[in-house]
Design a protein around this motif. Structure first.
Motif, PDB file in Angstrom:
ATOM      1  N   PRO A  52       0.808  -1.222   0.000  1.00 54.75           N
ATOM      2  CA  PRO A  52       0.000   0.000   0.000  1.00 54.75           C
ATOM      3  C   PRO A  52       0.846   1.280   0.000  1.00 54.75           C
ATOM      4  N   PRO A  53       0.634   2.157  -0.995  1.00 50.26           N
ATOM      5  CA  PRO A  53       1.377   3.423  -1.025  1.00 50.26           C
ATOM      6  C   PRO A  53       1.144   4.240   0.243  1.00 50.26           C
ATOM      7  N   ALA A  54      -0.003   4.015   0.916  1.00 48.11           N
ATOM      8  CA  ALA A  54      -0.324   4.795   2.118  1.00 48.11           C
ATOM      9  C   ALA A  54       0.704   4.594   3.228  1.00 48.11           C
ATOM     10  N   LEU A  55       1.515   3.528   3.127  1.00 44.01           N
ATOM     11  CA  LEU A  55       2.526   3.284   4.163  1.00 44.01           C
ATOM     12  C   LEU A  55       3.786   4.133   3.932  1.00 44.01           C
ATOM     13  N   ILE A  56       3.931   4.659   2.714  1.00 42.53           N
ATOM     14  CA  ILE A  56       5.179   5.370   2.379  1.00 42.53           C
ATOM     15  C   ILE A  56       5.435   6.576   3.308  1.00 42.53           C
ATOM     16  N   PRO A  57       4.405   7.404   3.637  1.00 41.84           N
ATOM     17  CA  PRO A  57       4.697   8.516   4.549  1.00 41.84           C
ATOM     18  C   PRO A  57       5.251   8.045   5.898  1.00 41.84           C
ATOM     19  N   GLU A  58       4.734   6.927   6.397  1.00 42.98           N
ATOM     20  CA  GLU A  58       5.238   6.385   7.668  1.00 42.98           C
ATOM     21  C   GLU A  58       6.684   5.934   7.525  1.00 42.98           C
ATOM     22  N   MET A  59       6.973   5.318   6.359  1.00 38.22           N
ATOM     23  CA  MET A  59       8.339   4.852   6.121  1.00 38.22           C
ATOM     24  C   MET A  59       9.293   6.043   6.066  1.00 38.22           C
ATOM     25  N   VAL A  60       8.849   7.081   5.354  1.00 38.97           N
ATOM     26  CA  VAL A  60       9.701   8.274   5.226  1.00 38.97           C
ATOM     27  C   VAL A  60       9.889   8.910   6.602  1.00 38.97           C
ATOM     28  N   ALA A  61       8.832   8.886   7.441  1.00 38.09           N
ATOM     29  CA  ALA A  61       8.943   9.456   8.784  1.00 38.09           C
ATOM     30  C   ALA A  61      10.007   8.707   9.596  1.00 38.09           C
ATOM     31  N   CYS A  62      10.043   7.401   9.453  1.00 37.30           N
ATOM     32  CA  CYS A  62      11.065   6.594  10.150  1.00 37.30           C
ATOM     33  C   CYS A  62      12.452   6.987   9.672  1.00 37.30           C
ATOM     34  N   TRP A  63      12.552   7.136   8.344  1.00 36.24           N
ATOM     35  CA  TRP A  63      13.851   7.511   7.752  1.00 36.24           C
ATOM     36  C   TRP A  63      14.274   8.893   8.245  1.00 36.24           C
ATOM     37  N   THR A  64      13.298   9.817   8.275  1.00 41.21           N
ATOM     38  CA  THR A  64      13.566  11.181   8.741  1.00 41.21           C
ATOM     39  C   THR A  64      14.114  11.139  10.170  1.00 41.21           C
ATOM     40  N   ALA A  65      13.599  10.202  10.969  1.00 42.45           N
ATOM     41  CA  ALA A  65      14.041  10.115  12.360  1.00 42.45           C
ATOM     42  C   ALA A  65      15.397   9.425  12.496  1.00 42.45           C
ATOM     43  N   GLY A  66      15.946   8.939  11.402  1.00 42.95           N
ATOM     44  CA  GLY A  66      17.308   8.404  11.468  1.00 42.95           C
ATOM     45  C   GLY A  66      17.478   6.946  11.084  1.00 42.95           C
ATOM     46  N   THR A  67      16.381   6.248  10.756  1.00 42.87           N
ATOM     47  CA  THR A  67      16.509   4.847  10.360  1.00 42.87           C
ATOM     48  C   THR A  67      17.026   4.763   8.918  1.00 42.87           C
ATOM     49  N   ASP A  68      17.964   3.860   8.664  1.00 41.60           N
ATOM     50  CA  ASP A  68      18.540   3.776   7.323  1.00 41.60           C
ATOM     51  C   ASP A  68      17.791   2.815   6.413  1.00 41.60           C
ATOM     52  N   MET A  69      17.143   1.827   7.023  1.00 42.42           N
ATOM     53  CA  MET A  69      16.362   0.901   6.206  1.00 42.42           C
ATOM     54  C   MET A  69      15.047   0.609   6.926  1.00 42.42           C
ATOM     55  N   VAL A  70      13.942   0.939   6.273  1.00 39.65           N
ATOM     56  CA  VAL A  70      12.637   0.672   6.868  1.00 39.65           C
ATOM     57  C   VAL A  70      12.054  -0.544   6.153  1.00 39.65           C
ATOM     58  N   ILE A  71      11.754  -1.584   6.912  1.00 41.99           N
ATOM     59  CA  ILE A  71      11.266  -2.838   6.319  1.00 41.99           C
ATOM     60  C   ILE A  71       9.784  -2.970   6.629  1.00 41.99           C
ATOM     61  N   ALA A  72       8.967  -3.011   5.592  1.00 41.70           N
ATOM     62  CA  ALA A  72       7.537  -3.237   5.813  1.00 41.70           C
ATOM     63  C   ALA A  72       7.323  -4.734   6.022  1.00 41.70           C
ATOM     64  N   VAL A  73       6.693  -5.067   7.119  1.00 43.58           N
ATOM     65  CA  VAL A  73       6.523  -6.469   7.491  1.00 43.58           C
ATOM     66  C   VAL A  73       5.043  -6.829   7.454  1.00 43.58           C
ATOM     67  N   ARG A  74       4.732  -7.920   6.764  1.00 45.04           N
ATOM     68  CA  ARG A  74       3.327  -8.340   6.645  1.00 45.04           C
ATOM     69  C   ARG A  74       2.802  -8.830   7.982  1.00 45.04           C
ATOM     70  N   ARG A  75       1.629  -8.301   8.370  1.00 46.33           N
ATOM     71  CA  ARG A  75       1.022  -8.778   9.624  1.00 46.33           C
ATOM     72  C   ARG A  75       0.518 -10.198   9.458  1.00 46.33           C
ATOM     73  N   ARG A  76      -0.193 -10.434   8.347  1.00 49.99           N
ATOM     74  CA  ARG A  76      -0.773 -11.767   8.111  1.00 49.99           C
ATOM     75  C   ARG A  76      -0.451 -12.176   6.683  1.00 49.99           C
ATOM     76  N   ARG A  77      -0.599 -13.449   6.417  1.00 53.71           N
ATOM     77  CA  ARG A  77      -0.318 -13.932   5.062  1.00 53.71           C
ATOM     78  C   ARG A  77      -1.555 -14.532   4.443  1.00 53.71           C
ATOM     79  N   ASP A  78      -2.742 -14.045   4.830  1.00 52.91           N
ATOM     80  CA  ASP A  78      -3.943 -14.762   4.375  1.00 52.91           C
ATOM     81  C   ASP A  78      -4.310 -14.517   2.907  1.00 52.91           C
ATOM     82  N   THR A  79      -3.505 -13.695   2.193  1.00 55.63           N
ATOM     83  CA  THR A  79      -3.776 -13.601   0.758  1.00 55.63           C
ATOM     84  C   THR A  79      -3.064 -14.739   0.010  1.00 55.63           C
TER      85      THR A  79
END
Ligand code: UDP
Ligand code: MG
Length: 338
Positions: A116-143
């Motif tokens: 989901p593109p909607a997660l990108i602002p959160e990822m950028v916020a993490c990066w802004t705070a100093g994280t070098d790699m933000v990994i999006a992790v799937r909560r569930r795998r039911d797809t």
């Protein structure tokens, strides 16, 4: 399985702002979903980073993915596209995208809107705070189908057991990299790429963000179970030599047991006299050892094959066409850039 721990943030790090944000999207037969992707992506990127670039890497699609990418690039010059000379695989497409991205932060995502593109602002916020790699992790795998879930769970357990790098459970290719991380990944010379492992191997400050994976917006997954198993085997052989070493342990164990058995035969023959030799036990041990030797040769062959591929130094990919890039950075063969 061990959980990747978020790295504690240092208080002294100044907040960062992306002067240029890159989004890299590998595309294989994605003509149906590309416009929808852009329509979902642009409104998210616009307020976040007015200066951004979207790099679509057409991995030798058999449909008109590149024509649509060209069209999109004409109407928005921030959209750039590369076309591979043939299908080189998602790993090569991601590598090409990272090599061509100019951004201070680079987001890697799939074309099918499962990320989901909607997660990108959160990822950028993490990066802004100093994280070098933000990994999006799937909560569930039911797809995923139950078989695919089973295979991937088995793979992660095995990978965790045999290799030294840790992949956070549920981590996929939806990630944000700081520029220096993207460059570190691009600078790795290996052709046989297993991005999930490489990204853990390079280290840096990492943080996981949970997200719910959506259903594929259109088209269908290009990963068959066989392709997935091959990918899993590639991953394990890229990051572990345990499959090679295990045969020495087995060899020593079998030799030890045979010596004990030999000793027992000498003693029993001396004490009880000569027994009638057993045809069945002879057959079983011969076939068993023959099988073990063939398996070990096979594993050796797998690694030799990988060495062969690496020493040929063929490029990871060949770019046939590009649109939206300056001439200087449009070319590319996936050779190590210095
Ligand atoms: N992809 C690619 N080359 C390939 C196969 C897939 O670039 O040979 C791209 C595909 O277009 C998509 C992403 O990789 O953007 C993930 O592929 P897919 O959705 O088929 O995989 P899944 O989501 O089932 O893991
Ligand atoms: Mg998908």
């Amino acid at each position: 399985m061990r959980q990747a721990q978020p790295t504690p943030q240092s208080e002294t790090l100044p907040p960062r702002q992306p002067a240029l944000l890159s989004v890299v999207v590998p595309c294989y037969n994605e003509s149906d979903g590309l416009r929808a992707l852009l329509a979902a992506l642009t409104p998210v990127l616009e307020p976040l980073a007015p200066r951004h670039e979207i790099i679509l890497v057409d991995d030798g699609s058999r449909d008109n993915t590149f024509d649509i990418a060209q069209e999109l690039s004409r109407s928005d010059p921030r959209v750039k596209a590369l076309r591979f000379a043939r299908n080189f695989g998602k790993e090569a497409a991601m590598a090409a995208g990272l090599a061509h991205a100019q951004g201070d932060a680079v987001v890697l995502m799939d074309a099918d809107l499962q990320h989901p593109p909607a997660l990108i602002p959160e990822m950028v916020a993490c990066w802004t705070a100093g994280t070098d790699m933000v990994i999006a992790v799937r909560r569930r795998r039911d797809t995923d189908s139950w078989l695919r879930r089973l295979v991937s769970r088995a793979f992660y357990h095995l990978f965790d057991a045999v290799s030294e790098v840790r992949i956070p459970p549920g981590a996929g290719d939806f990630r944000l990299f700081d520029r220096k991380v993207a460059q570190a990944i691009v600078s790795l010379p290996e052709r046989n790429r297993f991005m999930k492992g490489i990204t853990s191997w390079v280290g840096f400050r990492q943080e996981c963000l949970p997200f719910d994976v959506a259903d594929r917006a259109s088209g269908r997954s290009s990963w068959s179970l066989l392709k997935l198993l091959r990918y899993a085997w590639d991953g394990i052989t890229s990051f572990s030599t345990l499959p090679l070493r295990v045969w020495s342990v087995l060899g020593v164990t079998i030799a030890g047991l045979s010596a004990l058995y030999g000793l027992w035969l000498v003693i029993s023959t001396t004490v009880f006299g000569i027994d009638v030799p057993g045809y069945a036990s002879l057959m079983v041990s011969t076939l068993f050892l023959g099988g073990v030797q063939l398996i070990s040769l096979g594993v050796l062959g797998e690694y030799v094959g990988r060495i062969f591929l690496e020493v040929k130094m063929r490029p990871m990919y060949l770019v046939a066409d590009s649109v939206g890039f300056d001439d200087a950075d449009a070319s590319g063969t996936g050779r190590k850039r210095r």
